[in-house]
Scaffold this motif. Structure first.
Motif, mmCIF file in Angstrom:
data_model
loop_
_atom_site.group_PDB
_atom_site.id
_atom_site.type_symbol
_atom_site.label_atom_id
_atom_site.label_comp_id
_atom_site.label_asym_id
_atom_site.label_seq_id
_atom_site.Cartn_x
_atom_site.Cartn_y
_atom_site.Cartn_z
ATOM 1 N N PRO A 270 0.806 -1.232 0.000
ATOM 2 C CA PRO A 270 0.000 0.000 0.000
ATOM 3 C C PRO A 270 0.842 1.287 0.000
ATOM 4 C CG PRO A 270 -0.712 -1.510 1.753
ATOM 5 C CD PRO A 270 0.449 -2.158 1.084
ATOM 6 N N ASP A 271 2.081 1.207 0.472
ATOM 7 C CA ASP A 271 2.927 2.405 0.471
ATOM 8 C C ASP A 271 3.602 2.660 -0.881
ATOM 9 O OD1 ASP A 271 2.368 3.035 3.076
ATOM 10 O OD2 ASP A 271 4.150 2.051 3.914
ATOM 11 N N ALA A 272 3.341 1.817 -1.857
ATOM 12 C CA ALA A 272 4.111 1.901 -3.108
ATOM 13 C C ALA A 272 4.012 3.274 -3.774
ATOM 14 C CB ALA A 272 3.667 0.808 -4.079
ATOM 15 N N HIS A 273 2.803 3.810 -3.918
ATOM 16 C CA HIS A 273 2.667 5.093 -4.615
ATOM 17 C C HIS A 273 3.243 6.262 -3.821
ATOM 18 C CE1 HIS A 273 0.832 3.479 -8.130
ATOM 19 N NE2 HIS A 273 -0.149 2.913 -7.454
ATOM 20 N N PRO A 274 2.900 6.399 -2.533
ATOM 21 C CA PRO A 274 3.537 7.480 -1.753
ATOM 22 C C PRO A 274 5.073 7.378 -1.753
ATOM 23 C CG PRO A 274 1.799 6.417 -0.456
ATOM 24 C CD PRO A 274 1.865 5.703 -1.766
ATOM 25 N N MET A 275 5.574 6.136 -1.675
ATOM 26 C CA MET A 275 7.029 5.963 -1.625
ATOM 27 C C MET A 275 7.665 6.333 -2.961
ATOM 28 S SD MET A 275 9.376 5.195 0.472
ATOM 29 C CE MET A 275 11.075 4.665 0.488
ATOM 30 N N ARG A 276 6.926 6.078 -4.033
ATOM 31 C CA ARG A 276 7.436 6.440 -5.355
ATOM 32 C C ARG A 276 7.621 7.957 -5.434
ATOM 33 N NH1 ARG A 276 4.039 3.095 -8.262
ATOM 34 N NH2 ARG A 276 5.643 1.504 -8.393
ATOM 35 N N VAL A 277 6.671 8.679 -4.907
ATOM 36 C CA VAL A 277 6.786 10.140 -4.927
ATOM 37 C C VAL A 277 7.911 10.596 -3.993
ATOM 38 C CG1 VAL A 277 5.579 12.320 -4.549
ATOM 39 C CG2 VAL A 277 4.344 10.366 -5.514
ATOM 40 N N ALA A 278 8.008 9.954 -2.821
ATOM 41 C CA ALA A 278 9.088 10.309 -1.886
ATOM 42 C C ALA A 278 10.449 10.100 -2.536
ATOM 43 C CB ALA A 278 8.968 9.467 -0.613
ATOM 44 N N ASN A 279 10.602 8.975 -3.218
ATOM 45 C CA ASN A 279 11.870 8.697 -3.891
ATOM 46 C C ASN A 279 12.156 9.727 -4.976
ATOM 47 O OD1 ASN A 279 14.194 6.980 -4.722
ATOM 48 N ND2 ASN A 279 12.971 6.837 -6.586
ATOM 49 N N GLN A 280 11.109 10.156 -5.669
ATOM 50 C CA GLN A 280 11.295 11.145 -6.735
ATOM 51 C C GLN A 280 11.804 12.469 -6.159
ATOM 52 O OE1 GLN A 280 10.859 9.975 -9.776
ATOM 53 N NE2 GLN A 280 11.637 11.878 -10.664
ATOM 54 N N VAL A 281 11.237 12.884 -5.037
ATOM 55 C CA VAL A 281 11.676 14.124 -4.383
ATOM 56 C C VAL A 281 13.127 13.976 -3.928
ATOM 57 C CG1 VAL A 281 11.356 15.599 -2.358
ATOM 58 C CG2 VAL A 281 9.357 14.781 -3.638
ATOM 59 N N LEU A 282 13.414 12.819 -3.353
ATOM 60 C CA LEU A 282 14.744 12.602 -2.780
ATOM 61 C C LEU A 282 15.828 12.518 -3.850
ATOM 62 C CD1 LEU A 282 16.461 11.794 -0.220
ATOM 63 C CD2 LEU A 282 16.056 9.426 -0.926
ATOM 64 N N GLY A 283 15.648 11.642 -4.820
ATOM 65 C CA GLY A 283 16.754 11.409 -5.754
ATOM 66 C C GLY A 283 16.330 10.876 -7.101
ATOM 67 N N GLY A 284 15.092 11.139 -7.495
ATOM 68 C CA GLY A 284 14.572 10.536 -8.711
ATOM 69 C C GLY A 284 15.077 11.151 -10.004
ATOM 70 N N GLY A 285 15.618 12.350 -9.960
ATOM 71 C CA GLY A 285 16.043 12.962 -11.218
ATOM 72 C C GLY A 285 17.048 14.068 -10.980
ATOM 73 N N ALA A 286 17.323 14.810 -12.029
ATOM 74 C CA ALA A 286 18.355 15.852 -11.938
ATOM 75 C C ALA A 286 17.828 17.134 -11.278
ATOM 76 C CB ALA A 286 18.904 16.147 -13.325
ATOM 77 N N SER A 287 16.557 17.143 -10.877
ATOM 78 C CA SER A 287 16.070 18.281 -10.092
ATOM 79 C C SER A 287 15.771 17.846 -8.663
ATOM 80 C CB SER A 287 14.787 18.840 -10.713
ATOM 81 O OG SER A 287 15.011 19.223 -12.051
ATOM 82 N N SER A 288 16.196 16.656 -8.304
ATOM 83 C CA SER A 288 15.883 16.134 -6.974
ATOM 84 C C SER A 288 16.895 16.641 -5.948
ATOM 85 C CB SER A 288 15.900 14.615 -7.015
ATOM 86 O OG SER A 288 17.230 14.178 -7.203
ATOM 87 N N ARG A 289 16.578 16.421 -4.678
ATOM 88 C CA ARG A 289 17.393 16.983 -3.603
ATOM 89 C C ARG A 289 18.826 16.453 -3.590
ATOM 90 N NH1 ARG A 289 13.333 17.470 1.630
ATOM 91 N NH2 ARG A 289 11.856 18.875 0.599
ATOM 92 N N LEU A 290 18.979 15.149 -3.762
ATOM 93 C CA LEU A 290 20.346 14.602 -3.723
ATOM 94 C C LEU A 290 21.198 15.176 -4.846
ATOM 95 C CD1 LEU A 290 19.625 10.817 -2.937
ATOM 96 C CD2 LEU A 290 20.617 12.529 -1.393
ATOM 97 N N PHE A 291 20.637 15.280 -6.033
ATOM 98 C CA PHE A 291 21.380 15.784 -7.194
ATOM 99 C C PHE A 291 21.751 17.254 -6.993
ATOM 100 C CE2 PHE A 291 22.196 17.073 -11.540
ATOM 101 C CZ PHE A 291 22.695 15.938 -12.163
ATOM 102 N N LEU A 292 20.768 18.026 -6.531
ATOM 103 C CA LEU A 292 21.041 19.459 -6.348
ATOM 104 C C LEU A 292 22.078 19.675 -5.253
ATOM 105 C CD1 LEU A 292 17.468 21.010 -6.703
ATOM 106 C CD2 LEU A 292 19.295 20.857 -8.415
ATOM 107 N N ASN A 293 22.064 18.816 -4.250
ATOM 108 C CA ASN A 293 23.031 18.960 -3.164
ATOM 109 C C ASN A 293 24.426 18.484 -3.588
ATOM 110 O OD1 ASN A 293 24.655 18.512 -0.905
ATOM 111 N ND2 ASN A 293 22.930 18.082 0.444
ATOM 112 N N LEU A 294 24.555 17.199 -3.923
ATOM 113 C CA LEU A 294 25.905 16.646 -4.116
ATOM 114 C C LEU A 294 26.548 17.060 -5.425
ATOM 115 C CD1 LEU A 294 24.699 14.610 -1.830
ATOM 116 C CD2 LEU A 294 26.724 13.303 -2.451
ATOM 117 N N ARG A 295 25.734 17.276 -6.465
ATOM 118 C CA ARG A 295 26.342 17.711 -7.723
ATOM 119 C C ARG A 295 26.283 19.225 -7.876
ATOM 120 N NH1 ARG A 295 25.774 16.299 -14.175
ATOM 121 N NH2 ARG A 295 25.399 18.435 -14.807
#
Lengths: 449, 420
Positions: A270-295
């Motif tokens: 049941p958490d699959a969809h919310p987690m998918r969005v959470a992952n997208q915010v965290l590191g899903g693409g080049a506008s995500s938090r991890l990318f903006l921080n580390l790169r």
């Protein structure tokens, strides 16, 4: 000149296509995705015979069985098969994945009969010639050696062994000794027990009508026989044992491969969809938090992304990157600080809307080719997802709230439960990694040092 | 296949010089917006290697109306995909979007073509990112340095000899003052190709293109470098150590003409006969029968100017590298002595037909293919003539091209020794 970007024009409706299916009398499921844009056909045969279905003591058996299919049948030898495939310009690939294997063929539609006839004969009447088996072994020995020079392979190997120590999901790669030990009889046995019509799905996707597709399937696959042996039962993996560091010493490394990973949940949770969005915010693409921080803010890396991998019995989330050797520890700190930030406050509305749109857009790309639409349906059936799972996908993703994302971070992004896997030159990073927990050191052969 | 479908598209040129390719394809509501600039690492000057690619990164760092990374963020918010790549001859920027965001894609590309703005801080950050990219893609990968070394060894013209990723010391030395100059010199409508494929009405789309790009008027006057590769007079041979590698590897090369030359077509067909599929000559002899090599690739290297016919492969641990290389070369000599069979040629033709049709499987592939033909062959319309061109290659054409090409003095060999 315009000061701000133009607004979108009216939205085009995206319809999830109908995917007619039929079950043949032998139990084989057949799917057809009709699309006449180009005169091409994609054929996919998924069989529930994945890495985890190998016996515990030999992970080479299913891969060797799949490889053997190209190497001889009751009426063709390896050279004849290769010649006919290439003559018909058939692009093919046989791939053993975690929970199933996938035979893929792409061809011009006027070669459909030739392709289906070949594939059907390879799967229904393999000969497993011993001479070819020996050649495969020699070839694969070199591959096993070669993959140990690749940082991402070494990290993945540690990842699965560390996260699933007591479960078949740890089965990542065969050893040379297993390869040597694989006997023809064992390969035939594992093949006979798992490669059966009731455990398979055949997809025909492209310039073909459902009627034609079902007819072809019946003609070439209707007489496929075999019944499955007892399904192995897999217990749920036990929980992870706190944070630790796994360091693979790879001498002369110019960089460090860094993977931070934790366990999550099975497909269809049941958490699959919310987690998918959470992952997208965290590191899903080049506008995500991890990318903006580390790169983008720190220039530590060319790229960093987070991914989810969800299987039938469990799943994981990982963040993976290649960073400068002198900033590995700082990179781990930054990744964990992003976990905490997502736990501490819900993402803003712009970030949420971006994450939802990215996922919606990615879904649209899956609908572009008939074979990729068909693969969604294979996945749905393989994992027993509800009928409306993909037709409703966009609506489900759009409905995820910021509070749910925060909740996902609190539930699944606990830095104390993550393992840190590093592949690099130990002299440049070992000391700095001690702060994150007990550290185990390995060589590139996978041996503990 | 009796008749492979052609790609239907239009080519226009705006008053400011921008070439516009429009290929409507309305099956799914997606549109691919691609801009190719005729500039790549072959346009660089000695001491400034890697600048064209570093510049590609800077194109995402902001412009008059956009802040750092906002370009990508706006595409992401629209649910699209975006990226850019640089090679020796061109740099391309692209986004695939839901088709109701076509205007956004056009506006974004016009915006950075017109008014790139990069701060010293963002410049510095991207310099570091690119240095890490170099490590990830080359320095920390087995055979990565050999890949870069091969062109240095093979080409005596610096434009193609030096790498696109660049030397670290040159990247360290790159100056922000050069950014504005590079943009003025190469990033204008007269040096660009805009290629659209997807769900739009071409007449309406052309109006939108004129609306956004029409006001971008600066002229670059960019001229492609004149790349001449002098005839090689003796074989070039080198061995190198790679401490990250565990298997030996070899790279063979031969100088050939540019992509439009008849020999390039003939040798591309030969490359299929040699290395495409498990019934190909190399696969049968050296992989299947003798188990000597793996990870084989062969064919023209697809540069716009003087190309190399390049063969690369890993050598299995139990094989003798010198013997393997001799066997690989023997096949080339055979191709220079006897014509390929009609059966082999027929197989290669079928494979080209499949490739031609497959290029039309996605709007992104179509748009990129058409722009590539404009850059490399001078006319996007040649994309539709390719199939006939390859189909008309004869066994004699291949024999003649092989004879001309596979001579020892025209050969380059690079061997990689793994860590002991």
């Amino acid at each position: 000149m315009h000061q701000r970007p133009p607004l979108p024009t009216s939205v085009a409706d995206v319809n999830y296509p109908d995917i007619p299916s039929r079950r043949l009398s032998n139990g084989l499921t057949v799917l057809v995705v009709e699309n006449h844009r180009i005169p091409r056909l994609g054929v996919r045969l998924s069989v529930e015979a994945g890495r985890i279905h190998n016996p515990d003591d030999n992970l080479s058996l299913i891969p060797l069985a799949v490889e053997s299919l190209k190497q001889g049948t009751a009426s063709r030898d390896a050279e004849q098969i290769a010649e006919q495939m290439d003559r018909a310009a058939i692009q093919y690939d046989f791939d053993v994945r975690v929970e199933h294997c996938l035979f893929s063929m792409d061809l011009l539609v006027d070669q459909a009969e030739a392709g289906l006839e070949l594939l059907s004969e390879m799967v229904r009447r393999p000969a497993f010639p011993d001479k070819e088996l020996q050649k495969s072994k020699v070839r694969w020995h070199s591959e096993l050696i070669g993959q140990r020079s690749m940082p991402d392979f070494l990290a993945d190997e540690r990842l699965y062994e560390t996260l699933f120590p007591d479960h078949p999901y740890r089965k990542w790669t065969m050893t040379p000794a297993q390869l040597d030990a694989a006997a023809k009889e064992q390969i035939e046995e594992v093949f006979g027990s798992r490669f059966v019509p009731s455990k398979a799905i055949l997809l025909l996707a492209g310039a073909i009508s459902p009627n034609q597709g079902f007819k072809l399937a019946e003609r070439y696959w209707g007489s496929w026989q075999g019944s499955p042996s007892n399904e192995p039962s897999f217990a749920s993996p036990v929980a992870c044992q706190g944070r630790r560091v796994e360091l693979v010493h790879r001498p002369h490394s110019e960089q460090a491969r860094l993977v931070v990973a934790g366990r999550t949940f099975a497909r269809g949770h049941p958490d699959a969809h919310p987690m998918r969005v959470a992952n997208q915010v965290l590191g899903g693409g080049a506008s995500s938090r991890l990318f903006l921080n580390l790169r983008e803010a720190r220039g530590f890396t060319y790229g960093i992304y987070s991914f989810q991998r969800n299987f039938r019995h469990d799943g994981l989330l990982l963040a993976a990157t290649d960073v400068r050797s002198d900033v590995v520890a700082e990179s781990v700190r930054q990744i964990f600080s992003e976990f905490r930030r997502l736990q501490d406050e819900p993402p803003g509305s712009q970030e949420m809307s971006m994450a939802r749109s990215e996922l919606t857009g990615n879904f649209l790309f899956h609908l572009e080719t008939p074979a990729s639409v068909g693969m969604l349906e294979i996945t749905r059936r393989l994992y027993g997802l509800p009928d409306d799972y993909f037709p409703n996908y966009v609506r489900q993703v759009q409905a995820v709230s910021a509070a749910q994302v925060q909740q996902m971070a609190q539930r699944y992004l606990n830095p104390d439960q993550f393992v840190i896997i590093v592949v690099g030159d130990r002299s440049k990073m070992e000391a700095s990694l001690q702060e994150f927990g007990p550290l185990r050191l390995y060589d590139t052969e996978g041996r503990k040092l | 296949m009796d008749r492979a479908p052609e790609i239907e598209f239009e080519v226009h040129r705006l008053e400011n010089g921008l070439e516009v390719i429009l290929c409507p394809d309305r099956l799914i509501p997606l549109v691919h917006v691609s801009v190719h600039y005729r500039v790549g690492s072959s346009y660089e000057q000695p001491g400034a290697s890697g600048f064209a690619h570093l510049f590609e990164h800077l194109m995402f760092q902001g412009s008059e109306n956009l802040s750092k990374n906002e370009h990508g963020r706006l595409i992401d918010e629209a649910g699209g995909r975006w990226n850019a790549t640089t090679n020796k001859d061109r740099t391309n920027y692209y986004q695939t979007l839901p088709s109701h965001y076509l205007d956004l894609g056009l506006w974004l590309e016009a915006e950075r073509m017109r008014s790139l703005q990069v701060t010293p801080e963002n410049f510095e950050n991207q310099r570091r990112t690119v240095i890490e990219e170099r490590k990830q893609s080359y320095d920390n990968r087995p055979y990565g340095r050999a890949y870069l070394r091969f062109d240095e060894l093979a080409y005596s013209n610096w434009a193609y000899a030096h790498s696109t990723i660049g030397e670290v010391e040159d990247l360290e030395g790159a100056r922000i003052e050069d950014v504005r100059h590079f943009h003025r010199a190469h990033y204008g409508p007269d040096n660009a190709i805009l290629s659209l494929c997807g769900d739009f009405d071409p007449r309406g789309a052309l109006k939108r293109v004129e609306h956004y790009f029409g006001p971008v008027t600066h002229r670059t006057g960019s001229r492609p470098p004149r790349i001449v590769e002098p005839e090689q007079r003796e074989e070039k041979l080198e061995e190198m150590d790679d401490p990250l590698a565990v298997l030996p590897a070899a790279y063979l090369g031969f100088h050939i003409g540019d992509p439009s030359s008849p020999e390039s077509y003939a040798l591309a067909m030969l490359a299929l006969i040699l290395s495409q599929g498990e019934s190909s000559r190399y696969y049968r002899e050296l992989v299947h029968k003798r188990n000597w090599i793996s990870s084989l690739s062969a064919g023209p290297n697809h540069y716009k100017g003087p190309q190399l016919f390049k063969i690369s492969f890993l050598i299995q641990s139990q094989a003798d590298p010198h013997e393997v290389i001799r066997a690989v070369d023997d096949e080339l000599q055979r191709a220079a002595q006897e014509p390929v069979s009609e059966q082999e040629l027929e197989k290669a033709r079928n494979q080209f037909t499949f490739r031609f049709v497959s290029r039309q499987s996605k709007v992104s592939r179509v748009a990129e293919t058409l722009a590539r033909y404009s850059v490399y062959y001078g006319d996007a319309r040649i994309a539709n003539q390719e199939l006939a061109r390859y189909q008309s290659v004869t066994a004699d054409d291949i024999l003649a091209a092989a004879r001309k090409t596979f001579r020892p003095r025209n050969r380059i060999r690079l061997m990689v020794r793994p860590a002991a």
